[in-house]
Design a protein around this motif. Structure first.
Motif, short mmCIF file in Angstrom:
data_model
loop_
_atom_site.label_atom_id
_atom_site.label_comp_id
_atom_site.label_asym_id
_atom_site.label_seq_id
_atom_site.Cartn_x
_atom_site.Cartn_y
_atom_site.Cartn_z
N GLU A 1 0.84 -1.19 0.00
CA GLU A 1 0.00 0.00 0.00
C GLU A 1 0.88 1.25 0.00
OE1 GLU A 1 -3.13 0.32 -0.23
OE2 GLU A 1 -3.91 -1.70 0.05
N GLN A 2 0.36 2.31 -0.60
CA GLN A 2 1.10 3.56 -0.60
C GLN A 2 1.24 4.09 0.82
OE1 GLN A 2 2.60 5.03 -3.07
NE2 GLN A 2 1.99 3.47 -4.54
N PRO A 3 2.36 4.74 1.16
CA PRO A 3 2.56 5.22 2.53
C PRO A 3 1.53 6.29 2.90
CG PRO A 3 4.20 6.13 1.05
CD PRO A 3 3.45 5.09 0.26
N LEU A 4 1.42 6.50 4.20
CA LEU A 4 0.52 7.53 4.69
C LEU A 4 1.01 8.89 4.23
CD1 LEU A 4 -0.05 6.28 8.34
CD2 LEU A 4 -1.44 5.87 6.34
N VAL A 5 0.13 9.71 3.79
CA VAL A 5 0.47 11.05 3.36
C VAL A 5 -0.32 12.04 4.20
CG1 VAL A 5 1.01 10.36 1.01
CG2 VAL A 5 -1.31 10.97 1.58
N GLN B 1 5.64 19.81 -0.47
CA GLN B 1 6.02 18.64 -1.26
C GLN B 1 5.62 18.80 -2.72
OE1 GLN B 1 3.97 15.75 1.20
NE2 GLN B 1 5.93 14.88 1.90
N ARG B 2 4.43 19.34 -2.96
CA ARG B 2 4.01 19.54 -4.36
C ARG B 2 4.90 20.54 -5.05
NH1 ARG B 2 -1.20 19.61 -2.06
NH2 ARG B 2 -1.30 21.88 -2.31
N ALA B 3 5.27 21.62 -4.36
CA ALA B 3 6.14 22.62 -4.98
C ALA B 3 7.51 22.03 -5.31
CB ALA B 3 6.28 23.82 -4.06
N LYS B 4 7.95 21.08 -4.49
CA LYS B 4 9.27 20.50 -4.69
C LYS B 4 9.33 19.60 -5.91
CE LYS B 4 12.88 18.00 -2.18
NZ LYS B 4 13.25 17.35 -0.90
N THR C 1 12.78 10.65 -4.80
CA THR C 1 12.14 9.92 -5.90
C THR C 1 10.82 9.32 -5.46
OG1 THR C 1 14.35 9.40 -6.75
CG2 THR C 1 12.52 8.13 -7.63
N GLN C 2 10.75 8.79 -4.25
CA GLN C 2 9.49 8.24 -3.75
C GLN C 2 8.42 9.32 -3.62
OE1 GLN C 2 10.71 6.29 -0.12
NE2 GLN C 2 10.99 4.30 -1.13
N THR C 3 8.81 10.51 -3.22
CA THR C 3 7.84 11.61 -3.16
C THR C 3 7.31 11.94 -4.53
OG1 THR C 3 9.01 12.51 -1.24
CG2 THR C 3 7.50 13.99 -2.39
N TRP C 4 8.20 11.95 -5.53
CA TRP C 4 7.73 12.23 -6.90
C TRP C 4 6.80 11.14 -7.39
CZ3 TRP C 4 7.64 10.00 -11.62
CH2 TRP C 4 7.32 10.84 -12.70
N LEU D 1 -2.11 12.55 -2.05
CA LEU D 1 -2.29 13.89 -1.51
C LEU D 1 -1.03 14.31 -0.77
CD1 LEU D 1 -5.92 13.57 -0.15
CD2 LEU D 1 -5.19 14.61 -2.28
N LEU D 2 -0.39 15.37 -1.23
CA LEU D 2 0.85 15.86 -0.63
C LEU D 2 0.65 17.25 -0.07
CD1 LEU D 2 3.35 14.78 -3.45
CD2 LEU D 2 2.64 13.47 -1.44
#
Length: 800
Positions: free
Chosen positions: A514-518, A608-611, A592-595, A603-604
């Motif tokens: 599962e995708q990590p908690l955001v 994080q979205r700006a980065k 890379t995981q954030t991207w 949902l970031l």
């Protein structure tokens, strides 16, 4: 040159002609064709499904030449215009020429079965009352069965020749040992017809049609004549519940029975299955033991199989293990009664004192009878003939047992399988069981369930199921939290596939974690500040509530797949490098995981979205590739330092040993050659390959050499790529049952291309395992082809 013509084929002469032609594509070829055939006229033939209008040949120098309708021609609704659209006419003409060449009478005609005039080509040979059908269109089993019964009604034999591989061709291969195939190749203005013989290993040997023979047994190629000498194998079904049988030595086995085998005894017996009446049947027993005496009754407790032959050949029972019943049990079966003793003035002693009294002088029959009575009966359940099962037979029997459980919608345990398949299974270790189940479920296919999921230990799947899935190539098999759910879904897939009637299988459950908690920042009710709110991203969030920030194109999808593969490779190297390098690599992994989370619609936070908003997948691929190069550079430097230090220590140890020998006065043993670590490692891996198994990385005989296993495995397989030898390093597995982390280095050192993706690496690794097992089997088997080509540039010893 690519062929984009709208009309590629035509017929010559008139609209009803069956003389096909393909127009040459190049202008110079068309010029030669026109000079050779100045009187030809071309038509959109009715036997091609065309309109019947006349066509003209258009010559071009800037594009390919092609046929074209006249401007006054009606609208043509021809469905198939490609170069294969006239294959039925080329096959028809080729068969007619072959019959004329071989001086065989025959009738050749094409038939439209609903999809076009090129569905089939039928051939009838009146002298031998034999039919041939070239099946060019798709057909399922029921349609094929109806057609086969219809055509065989007025013929003594029937041959099917298929244009494409599919389930029906596999049915033919399994039933007859081969399947006839047909294909056409473009040569100039014609399509040359070739007949192929597909064998059990799915290899096809092609022969030009004009070199084939037409005999009373149908069309024949050199390969089919060899394969037809092999007796077809009957269909095998497991028998549950056991049976008893008694042989009839006076009954003769039918001549030419399809159940006859060189390594088995085929006998006539009276067979009584459990809760069923007695029936006369053929029984196939192991040939490496003597035929059991007919005076006794035998029980097959488990492992019996029903052999069924196609047509009216009947059926037989195959038993590999059986036990002799004692007199009491044999009499209860109804297959045996005690022999009667003739009247005699002699009053026999009680049976318990028979061993102390001499037998009376009586007839030979009485003596034989008394001996049979006074001998202690054999213990029920003691095997009389127990032919050891080969590895292939054990895998087949285990697969049959699991298929039967799936058909009954039940799971099972390893102990139950040991009782029903082979008692030897109870003594298998977890490692042996894992290897056996991997062989049972290989290769992994989307349309076939993994039968190992049916085996339970308590209420849970096997504890080593994740290792089995890793060796089969299931993605993310190292995720233990989802294995139980995966086994439940795979069990349902097995129930659906083997049920009566079978159902459509649900899709295979994905083990992808599962995708990590955001964190999603929401404003407080008072209006002051932002409060982080933890949310779990679900598939529904991605589809309904979340607007995707990035579109996914075809190129982007391939780039993202590559990025995920590189990221997984980088993560696997973290434990091998020092702390500063590991810290830098983790920063790249985190970014890379954030991207990737942003790409997948997670949902970031605003930061994080700006980065990641202005970063592309290509940027992160280059970022991870650069980090991989840096990590591999650190590993190579560490290996060089380790090698240098090991050599220094070896020299120091040699000098100290020499000094000790000089002081003690003993003769120097430096002239005695030490055992080469590479030869010792090769011998170990060859022994593993001969047993058809694998070996863990920690079990290699490299601990006394002073160097790590990576150095010796790379050295061992450095020449394997050039010499086409199998890579013995593929037999070494990591803690999860997969390839070792430096298997790419082994490929590079062997001069082979290094794959980018994990899927390709796993496929190459499994194929090299198969090649090693085949090369060192006893006796050796043919090697399957290597999946990885030679590298385009020379590699150093690390493969970089």
């Amino acid at each position: 040159m690519l062929d984009h013509r709208l009309v590629q084929t035509a017929v010559i002469g008139h609209k009803n002609s069956d003389h096909p032609v393909i127009l040459p594509m190049d202008a110079w070829e068309l010029d030669r064709w026109r000079k050779a055939h100045p009187g030809y006229s071309y038509w959109c033939g009715l036997q091609l499904g065309g309109c019947g209008g006349e066509l003209s040949d258009r010559r071009y120098t800037t594009k390919v030449c092609h046929f074209a309708h006249h401007s006054t021609a009606p609208v043509c609704h021809r469905k198939n215009n490609g170069e294969s659209s006239a294959d039925h006419l080329f096959i028809k003409r080729g068969v007619q020429r072959l019959l004329g060449k071989r001086q065989v009478k025959g009738r050749v005609e094409t038939r439209d079965l609903g999809t076009g005039p090129g569905d089939v080509v039928d051939v009838y040979l009146p002298d031998s009352r034999r039919r041939l059908r070239f099946q060019l269109g798709a057909v399922d089993y029921r349609a094929w069965r109806r057609a086969d019964d219809e055509l065989a009604a007025d013929a003594d034999g029937m041959d099917w020749i298929f244009s494409s591989e599919g389930p029906i061709t596999q049915q033919f291969v399994g039933r007859h040992g081969y399947c006839l195939r047909v294909r056409c190749e473009t040569v100039g203005g014609e399509r040359r017809v070739h007949i192929g013989a597909e064998a059990r290993d799915r290899t096809v040997s092609w022969t030009p049609l004009e070199e084939c023979a037409v005999t009373s047994s149908g069309i024949a190629t050199p390969e089919t004549e060899k394969i037809r000498l092999i007796r077809p194998r009957p269909t095998v079904l497991p028998l549950q519940g056991g049976l008893v049988f008694a042989l009839d030595p006076e009954a003769d086995v039918p001549a030419g029975s399809p159940f006859t085998a060189e390594d088995r005894h085929l006998l006539v017996a009276d067979v009584k299955p459990v809760d069923s009446p007695i029936v006369r049947a053929l029984v196939s027993l192991p040939g490496d033991t003597k035929v059991p005496p007919a005076e006794h009754v035998y029980r097959v407790a488990d492992g019996a199989r029903l052999l069924i032959a196609e047509g009216t050949a009947g059926w037989a029972v195959e038993a590999n293990r059986y036990v002799r019943l004692n007199a009491h049990e044999a009499q209860r079966t109804g297959l045996w009664v005690p022999p009667s003793i003739p009247e005699s003035p002699f009053v026999p002693e009680p049976v318990r004192r028979a061993a102390q009294a001499a037998p009376p002088p009586t007839t030979q029959a009485v003596t034989a009878t008394r001996t049979a009575v006074t001998e202690p009966p054999p213990v029920s359940g003691t095997p009389v003939a127990s032919a050891p099962m080969t590895r292939a037979e054990l895998v087949t029997a285990l697969r049959d047992a699991l298929s039967h459980h799936a058909r009954l919608h039940t799971t099972t345990t390893w102990e139950t399988l040991a009782r029903t398949v082979n008692p030897e299974l109870a003594r298998y270790s977890h490692t042996d069981r894992r290897y056996l189940l991997v062989e049972l479920d290989s290769p992994l296919r989307d349309h076939a369930p993994v039968l190992s999921a049916l085996i339970r230990e308590g209420d849970a799947p096997l504890p080593y199921l994740s290792n089995i899935l890793s060796q089969l190539g299931v993605a993310y098999a190292g995720t233990p939290s989802r294995i139980k759910r995966w086994a439940v879904v795979e069990t349902e897939r097995a129930f659906a596939a083997y049920g009566t009637p079978p159902r459509t299988m649900p899709p295979r459950f994905s083990l992808r974690p599962e995708q990590p908690l955001v964190r999603q920042f929401v404003r407080k009710s008072g209006g002051a500040g932002l409060t982080p709110e933890v949310k779990v991203r679900r598939p529904a969030d991605r589809q309904v509530n979340v607007a995707r920030p990035m579109g996914r194109t075809v190129a982007d999808t391939s780039m993202v797949k590559r990025l995920r593969s590189l990221l997984q490779e980088l993560t696997g190297l973290l434990s091998l490098v020092d702390k500063p390098t590991r810290k830098r690599a983790r920063e790249v992994i985190s970014e890379t995981q954030t991207w990737l989370a942003h790409h997948d619609g997670a949902l970031l936070s605003a930061a994080q979205r700006a980065k990641v908003a202005d970063r592309s997948s290509g940027y992160h691929v280059r970022l991870v590739e650069d980090e991989l190069k840096a990590v591999n550079g650190v590993l190579k430097a560490a290996n060089r330092r380790t090698d240098k230090e090991a050599k220094r220590l070896a020299r120091m140890e040699a000098a100290q040993s020499k000094a000790r020998l000089a002081r003690s006065g003993e003769p120097s043993r430096s002239s005695t050659p030490a055992e080469d670590p590479v030869d010792r490692l090769r011998s170990q891996l060859i022994g593993v390959a001969a047993q058809g198994g694998n070996v863990a990385l920690g079990d290699l005989n490299t601990s006394e050499s002073g160097l790590g296993p990576r150095h010796w495995l790379v050295t061992l397989d450095r020449r394997a790529g050039a010499d086409s030898f199998p890579l013995l390093s593929a037999l070494v597995v990591d803690a999860h049952g997969g390839p070792v982390v430096f298997f790419r280095d082994v490929l590079g050192a062997a001069g082979l291309a290094v794959p980018r993706t994990e899927e390709a690496l796993l496929a190459i690794w499994r194929r090299e395992q198969e090649r090693a097992h085949a090369a060192h089997a006893r006796p050796p088997r043919p090697l399957p082809p290597r999946l990885v080509p030679r590298a385009s540039v020379p590699k150093d010893e690390t493969g970089r």
